[in-house]
Design a protein around this motif. Structure first.
Motif, PDB file in Angstrom:
ATOM      1  N   ARG A 124     138.085  61.662  70.230  1.00 21.81           N
ATOM      2  CA  ARG A 124     138.697  62.501  69.198  1.00 21.81           C
ATOM      3  C   ARG A 124     137.821  63.729  69.005  1.00 21.81           C
ATOM      4  N   PHE A 125     138.465  64.889  68.936  1.00 21.31           N
ATOM      5  CA  PHE A 125     137.683  66.111  68.775  1.00 21.31           C
ATOM      6  C   PHE A 125     138.467  67.160  67.998  1.00 21.31           C
ATOM      7  N   VAL A 126     137.717  68.065  67.380  1.00 26.05           N
ATOM      8  CA  VAL A 126     138.287  69.230  66.701  1.00 26.05           C
ATOM      9  C   VAL A 126     138.228  70.399  67.667  1.00 26.05           C
ATOM     10  N   ARG A 127     139.327  71.143  67.727  1.00 23.23           N
ATOM     11  CA  ARG A 127     139.417  72.275  68.649  1.00 23.23           C
ATOM     12  C   ARG A 127     139.801  73.531  67.869  1.00 23.23           C
ATOM     13  N   ASN A 128     138.993  74.562  67.971  1.00 16.67           N
ATOM     14  CA  ASN A 128     139.331  75.884  67.449  1.00 16.67           C
ATOM     15  C   ASN A 128     139.663  76.798  68.622  1.00 16.67           C
ATOM     16  N   VAL A 129     140.808  77.453  68.553  1.00 15.66           N
ATOM     17  CA  VAL A 129     141.185  78.464  69.532  1.00 15.66           C
ATOM     18  C   VAL A 129     141.086  79.812  68.823  1.00 15.66           C
ATOM     19  N   VAL A 130     140.230  80.684  69.330  1.00 14.01           N
ATOM     20  CA  VAL A 130     139.935  81.947  68.653  1.00 14.01           C
ATOM     21  C   VAL A 130     140.327  83.098  69.573  1.00 14.01           C
ATOM     22  N   PHE A 131     141.135  84.023  69.033  1.00 15.37           N
ATOM     23  CA  PHE A 131     141.570  85.157  69.853  1.00 15.37           C
ATOM     24  C   PHE A 131     141.862  86.371  68.989  1.00 15.37           C
ATOM     25  N   SER A 145     137.519  81.201  77.415  1.00 14.94           N
ATOM     26  CA  SER A 145     138.589  80.474  78.112  1.00 14.94           C
ATOM     27  C   SER A 145     139.454  81.387  78.981  1.00 14.94           C
ATOM     28  N   ASP A 146     138.829  82.397  79.598  1.00 15.10           N
ATOM     29  CA  ASP A 146     139.591  83.314  80.450  1.00 15.10           C
ATOM     30  C   ASP A 146     139.682  82.836  81.898  1.00 15.10           C
ATOM     31  N   ARG A 147     139.312  81.562  82.131  1.00 15.90           N
ATOM     32  CA  ARG A 147     139.486  80.911  83.428  1.00 15.90           C
ATOM     33  C   ARG A 147     140.170  79.566  83.197  1.00 15.90           C
ATOM     34  N   PRO A 148     140.874  79.029  84.194  1.00 16.58           N
ATOM     35  CA  PRO A 148     141.492  77.711  84.011  1.00 16.58           C
ATOM     36  C   PRO A 148     140.448  76.671  83.604  1.00 16.58           C
ATOM     37  N   TYR A 149     140.850  75.749  82.732  1.00 13.36           N
ATOM     38  CA  TYR A 149     139.916  74.732  82.255  1.00 13.36           C
ATOM     39  C   TYR A 149     140.655  73.418  82.034  1.00 13.36           C
ATOM     40  N   VAL A 170     132.079  83.006  67.244  1.00  9.78           N
ATOM     41  CA  VAL A 170     132.607  83.945  68.231  1.00  9.78           C
ATOM     42  C   VAL A 170     133.376  85.020  67.475  1.00  9.78           C
ATOM     43  N   PRO A 171     133.509  86.221  68.026  1.00 13.19           N
ATOM     44  CA  PRO A 171     134.305  87.252  67.356  1.00 13.19           C
ATOM     45  C   PRO A 171     135.790  86.929  67.445  1.00 13.19           C
ATOM     46  N   ALA A 172     136.542  87.295  66.421  1.00 14.33           N
ATOM     47  CA  ALA A 172     137.992  87.086  66.403  1.00 14.33           C
ATOM     48  C   ALA A 172     138.674  88.410  66.091  1.00 14.33           C
ATOM     49  N   ALA A 173     139.637  88.780  66.925  1.00 10.01           N
ATOM     50  CA  ALA A 173     140.367  90.026  66.702  1.00 10.01           C
ATOM     51  C   ALA A 173     141.655  89.792  65.922  1.00 10.01           C
ATOM     52  N   ARG A 174     142.301  88.626  66.139  1.00 11.33           N
ATOM     53  CA  ARG A 174     143.606  88.398  65.530  1.00 11.33           C
ATOM     54  C   ARG A 174     143.678  87.125  64.705  1.00 11.33           C
ATOM     55  N   GLU A 175     143.280  86.003  65.287  1.00 12.55           N
ATOM     56  CA  GLU A 175     143.572  84.729  64.638  1.00 12.55           C
ATOM     57  C   GLU A 175     142.645  83.649  65.166  1.00 12.55           C
ATOM     58  N   ALA A 176     142.513  82.574  64.381  1.00 13.98           N
ATOM     59  CA  ALA A 176     141.808  81.372  64.818  1.00 13.98           C
ATOM     60  C   ALA A 176     142.679  80.168  64.489  1.00 13.98           C
ATOM     61  N   GLU A 202     145.863  76.621  81.577  1.00 16.33           N
ATOM     62  CA  GLU A 202     145.773  77.854  82.347  1.00 16.33           C
ATOM     63  C   GLU A 202     144.782  78.807  81.679  1.00 16.33           C
ATOM     64  N   ALA A 203     144.361  79.811  82.424  1.00 18.96           N
ATOM     65  CA  ALA A 203     143.427  80.796  81.876  1.00 18.96           C
ATOM     66  C   ALA A 203     144.077  81.554  80.723  1.00 18.96           C
ATOM     67  N   ASP A 204     143.308  81.775  79.677  1.00 21.92           N
ATOM     68  CA  ASP A 204     143.766  82.595  78.559  1.00 21.92           C
ATOM     69  C   ASP A 204     143.439  84.061  78.829  1.00 21.92           C
ATOM     70  N   ALA A 205     143.878  84.909  77.927  1.00 24.51           N
ATOM     71  CA  ALA A 205     143.582  86.333  78.046  1.00 24.51           C
ATOM     72  C   ALA A 205     142.091  86.581  77.811  1.00 24.51           C
ATOM     73  N   ALA A 206     141.646  87.760  78.169  1.00 23.41           N
ATOM     74  CA  ALA A 206     140.245  88.130  77.951  1.00 23.41           C
ATOM     75  C   ALA A 206     139.901  88.033  76.465  1.00 23.41           C
ATOM     76  N   ASN A 207     138.675  87.622  76.190  1.00 20.68           N
ATOM     77  CA  ASN A 207     138.127  87.543  74.832  1.00 20.68           C
ATOM     78  C   ASN A 207     138.696  86.389  74.006  1.00 20.68           C
ATOM     79  N   TRP A 208     139.350  85.422  74.652  1.00 24.43           N
ATOM     80  CA  TRP A 208     139.729  84.191  73.967  1.00 24.43           C
ATOM     81  C   TRP A 208     138.580  83.190  74.099  1.00 24.43           C
ATOM     82  N   HIS A 209     138.417  82.358  73.074  1.00 26.98           N
ATOM     83  CA  HIS A 209     137.336  81.374  73.071  1.00 26.98           C
ATOM     84  C   HIS A 209     137.850  80.019  72.604  1.00 26.98           C
ATOM     85  N   GLU A 210     137.199  78.965  73.088  1.00 24.57           N
ATOM     86  CA  GLU A 210     137.427  77.598  72.635  1.00 24.57           C
ATOM     87  C   GLU A 210     136.156  77.114  71.939  1.00 24.57           C
ATOM     88  N   MET A 211     136.338  76.458  70.781  1.00 29.93           N
ATOM     89  CA  MET A 211     135.219  75.880  70.037  1.00 29.93           C
ATOM     90  C   MET A 211     135.561  74.409  69.801  1.00 29.93           C
TER      91      MET A 211
END
Length: 201
Positions: free
Chosen positions: A194-201, A179-183, A118-124, A140-149
């Motif tokens: 057990r899982f690995v989670r990347n938050v990309v924004f 992730s721009d909607r509640p999940y 996914v594209p990243a503008a600031r951080e992962a 809660e919903a994240d800002a636009a263009n945030w992603h969960e991996m």
């Protein structure tokens, strides 16, 4: 040791993998030909721009060459596309599920699989998570263009995104979503997950 798989190789994957995965060269030949044509480049022109031999370009486009990941990086740069765009299946509308074997070593236990991007503008952010049986985590919903991996290492994770069908992600599988909607992350099983989670924004 730095080569990706030849397009005619058939990898043997262990029982932890949910399905056989193609190698990235299955799509590189057609993608390179199409991208080169779109940019009006000859094989010689692309070879010069990528600092590789014309023979290498010809071999890649015919599906006959072994090629290193670093060479694919140079080709992507010369064609002004991302690495993932170069190797993804052409029918895929985006890079959220590439799921292709990108490197294999001499040992059958040595491999690297490109799952998605996914594209990243600031951080992962890179996290490890675990949920006990019956546990859940609402977000809660994240800002636009945030992603969960997400990549599940053990157990099974249910992911519910508002407005979409629930997804059950089993061991060895993954999910990428906006992730721009509640999940909700939920463990609806009888064993921990057990899982690995990347938050990309």
């Amino acid at each position: 040791m730095s080569n990706i798989l030849h397009s005619q190789d058939t990898p043997t994957l262990d029982s932890r993998m949910p399905e056989s995965r193609p190698d990235v060269l299955a799509h590189v030949a057609g993608n390179v030909r199409a991208l080169r044509a779109e940019r009006g480049l000859s094989q010689d022109g692309l070879a010069t721009a990528a600092d590789v031999s014309r023979r290498m370009i010809s071999g890649i486009e015919s599906g006959e060459a072994n090629v290193s990941l670093s060479t694919l990086d140079r080709l992507a740069h010369a064609l002004d596309v991302s690495f993932s765009r170069l190797v993804r299946p052409p029918e895929m509308p985006d890079n959220s599920r590439i799921d292709s074997l990108a490197w294999r070593g001499q040992s059958p236990d040595s491999r690297a699989t490109l799952l998605g991007t996914v594209p990243a503008a600031r951080e992962a952010e890179l996290w490890t998570w675990s949920l006990g049986a019956g546990e859940f985590y609402p977000a809660e919903a994240d800002a636009a263009n945030w992603h969960e991996m997400l990549y599940v290492m053990d157990g099974a994770l249910t992911v519910e995104v508002e407005g979409a069908d629930p997804r059950r992600v089993e061991r060895g599988d993954f999910l990428i979503f906006t992730s721009d909607r509640p999940y909700l992350f939920a463990n609806r099983e009888t064993e921990p997950v057990r899982f690995v989670r990347n938050v990309v924004f």
